[in-house]
Design an enzyme around this catalytic site. Structure first.
Site, short mmCIF file in Angstrom:
data_model
loop_
_atom_site.label_atom_id
_atom_site.label_comp_id
_atom_site.label_asym_id
_atom_site.label_seq_id
_atom_site.Cartn_x
_atom_site.Cartn_y
_atom_site.Cartn_z
N CYS A 239 -102.94 -28.36 37.44
CA CYS A 239 -102.99 -26.93 36.64
C CYS A 239 -102.32 -27.08 35.37
O CYS A 239 -102.88 -27.87 34.65
CB CYS A 239 -102.24 -25.85 37.72
N HIS B 153 -105.36 -26.02 42.86
CA HIS B 153 -104.13 -26.34 43.52
C HIS B 153 -104.42 -26.74 44.98
O HIS B 153 -104.75 -26.21 45.88
CB HIS B 153 -103.44 -24.99 43.87
N GLU C 107 -102.47 -28.09 46.86
CA GLU C 107 -101.31 -27.69 47.92
C GLU C 107 -101.81 -26.74 48.81
O GLU C 107 -101.05 -26.22 49.83
CB GLU C 107 -100.02 -27.38 47.22
#
Length: 378
Positions: free
Chosen positions: A271, A355, A357
């Site tokens: 990001c 992202h 995650e």
């Protein structure tokens, strides 16, 4: 609407939306974006990347699973407020410990329901992310002209370094791994790699993914220098997500990243960290019309041809036309062709705009953490 409006959203162009307020009372001024994720409103509200922004949720059922301390991505909500279609109903979920409305109120964040979010989202797409003023008054008294003026006088996110507002005050260790049934969060007791994570506004789940990939993580503030990073003798350096204009944060972050690149360590960015790496190698970033915010963004891996469904949250993008020789574009958005990943040819230095995650969102891209760990092993 038969009920008297108790919340008001004023756009800088003079458009007014009325609704029912919940959470804290008062006023807040910010940029307005929309998020298309169907789950994870708590993670979104506590994602530091949303500093300076109010989030419109396109999914109507916001609040129905309540909130719980395990799902916070940072200590308190960072997004300035939320706008939803339906007022939050009583929560129904075995993990819930509190109602969304109560949680927002305690943390001084304004919510507004009863809004035609489809119309609002269409306005954002067509005109770009607007500057807005959001007000909640239980008596329904609003000075519309003053609210519009406040929205107009908001300077916006361009040129704004917000990473320094959301970064940690001092360094700390992290060893908690990803949530797993039935234990919940457990610590990493046998790490293989020493990683320094630069906190531009890091989400907890990114740090958990690093721990789960076998990393002993030391988190440093956004303003850390290359000397401070290298003094810890890491096997690799991670550049986190974060808010604001990458060019503004780059004033101090780019020299640090250049110093790390000279040390020839594996580097992985996500990001804002991706944008920082791009600036450090000589590319430029630009403000997007309405950005990418959601958990359903298709991204193509240019090396394998594989498409990943990803979670995204960014209002700026790397201009792929400015990538210098020796820096390859590895991923692109299938929504608009914008850059979603780079790597330095022949070196274990890479980053992605999305992202991996997955908090909230799909887990298609978790392999990137394992790729980083493999680069450190090599």
């Amino acid at each position: 609407m038969t009920q008297k409006p108790t919340a008001c959203l004023a756009l800088a162009d003079g458009t007014i939306f009325y609704g029912i307020g919940f959470g804290a009372t008062g006023e807040t001024v910010a940029e307005l974006c929309f998020n298309t994720a169907m789950t994870g409103y708590q993670e979104i509200m506590t994602d530091p990347s949303y500093a300076g922004q109010i989030v419109t949720f396109t999914f109507p059922h916001i609040g129905n699973t309540g909130v719980n301390p395990e799902d916070d991505e940072t200590g308190d909500p960072v997004a300035a407020g939320m706008v939803v279609k339906w007022d939050p109903t009583q929560s129904s979920n075995w993990r819930a410990t509190e109602e969304l409305t109560v949680w927002l109120s305690k943390r001084n964040r304004i919510g507004m329901g009863g809004v035609d979010t489809r119309r609002l989202t269409r306005a954002i797409r067509q005109q770009g992310a607007p500057h807005v003023a959001l007000a909640h008054d239980p008596d329904g008294n609003f000075d519309i002209a003053a609210l519009v003026e406040k929205a107009r006088s908001f300077n916006g996110l361009e040129g704004l370094d917000l990473a320094k507002d959301v970064t940690c005050a001092q360094s700390y260790q992290w060893n908690e791994m990803r949530w797993a049934w039935p234990e919940g969060y457990v610590p990493q007791t046998d790490p293989k790699h020493k990683v320094v994570a630069i906190d531009f506004g890091a989400k907890r789940n990114i740090l958990r993914c690093l721990a789960s990939a076998g990393c002993d993580v030391t988190v440093l503030p956004a303003t850390a220098t290359a000397e401070e990073v290298l003094a810890l003798n890491p096997d690799g350096v991670f550049l986190s997500n974060g808010p604001g204009d990458p060019a503004a944060t780059g004033e101090y972050a780019v020299p640090m990243i250049k110093g790390i690149l000279e040390a020839d360590l594996p580097v992985f960015g996500i990001c804002l960290g991706h944008q920082m790496l791009a600036l450090a190698v000589g590319a430029t970033t630009i403000k997007m019309n309405h950005g990418h915010h959601g958990a359903n963004h298709p991204v193509k891996d240019m090396e394998t041809g594989k498409v990943e469904i990803t979670s995204m949250n960014h209002g700026f993008t790397v201009d792929s036309q400015t990538l210098p020789e020796g820096v390859e574009e590895t991923h692109v958005s299938l929504f608009d062709g914008s850059n979603c990943g780079i790597r330095i040819a022949g070196r274990p230095v890479f980053s992605v705009q999305y992202h991996p995650e997955a908090s909230p969102g799909p887990q298609d891209s978790y392999y990137l953490f394992e790729r980083f760990a493999k680069a450190m092993s090599a």
